[in-house]
Design an enzyme around this catalytic site. Sequence first.
Site, PDB file in Angstrom:
ATOM      1  CG  ASP A   1      45.529  55.552  34.669  1.00 43.80           C
ATOM      2  OD1 ASP A   1      45.906  54.656  35.190  1.00 43.80           O
ATOM      3  OD2 ASP A   1      45.760  56.506  35.399  1.00 43.80           O
TER       4      ASP A   1
ATOM      5  CB  CYS B   1      46.471  49.364  36.645  1.00 40.61           C
ATOM      6  SG  CYS B   1      47.136  48.138  35.646  1.00 40.61           S
TER       7      CYS B   1
ATOM      8  CG  HIS C   1      43.497  46.116  36.141  1.00 39.29           C
ATOM      9  ND1 HIS C   1      43.846  47.249  35.795  1.00 39.29           N
ATOM     10  CD2 HIS C   1      42.814  46.250  37.096  1.00 39.29           C
ATOM     11  CE1 HIS C   1      43.353  48.201  36.733  1.00 39.29           C
ATOM     12  NE2 HIS C   1      42.895  47.653  37.620  1.00 39.29           N
TER      13      HIS C   1
END
Length: 224
Positions: free
Chosen positions: A92, A95, A201
């Site tokens: 979102d 992370c 990420h």
Amino acid sequence: MTENTSASSSSSLNSSFRSTDDDRIIASILTEEETSNFDRKLGRRLSHLDSIPHTPRVINEIPDVNEATMDHRHLSERLFSYDLEELQMEGDGNCQFRALADQLFHNPEYHKAVRKKVVKQLKHHRNLYEGYVPIKYKSYIKKMKRSGEWGDHVTLQAAADHFGAKICLVTSFRENGYIEIIPNGCSATRELWLSFWSEVHYNSLYERGDVPARKPRKKHWVLF
């Protein structure tokens, strides 16, 4: 009009109380951890790895899907060879802060409090970070305050400095598979272990079999 104003004030007050409660809980956890030796188990296991010097930097370019897919596969193989496993964080935009919160407080939901502390560090120690930010520093701070704004290597350095932590990144980079981020001006009192995939990420790392039995509520970054 009065009812709306009252509701808004009540909501703001409740939010303030929640933030204060989070700060108290975090302070309590940190105090407990500072009175004991921090866990170096992963550090001992991976002590043979050569880390590269860390240079704080912002995210300039996101890889295309094909490159990201290959990088994810490369990271998975590297983690498997080190007998490490990821606790997946929600994709979102928070992370990095979720992964830090999980490592610090065993709860990714404290990501807002972690972001708040990192932004405070960036604001109060501008001289340490401004040289690594290619845009106006005030604009950068304003951007990083927003929930969902991706963290970068500058925020990682600020987190290491604020929490007195050595942040250990196992990455998908072919040349730089392991990066250590050392706090400025103090000795590390804890180690935080994150995986970092393709500028996209962050996840929280554990020894294989030790990943907590938690599941993210929203979709996270996984390629099949």
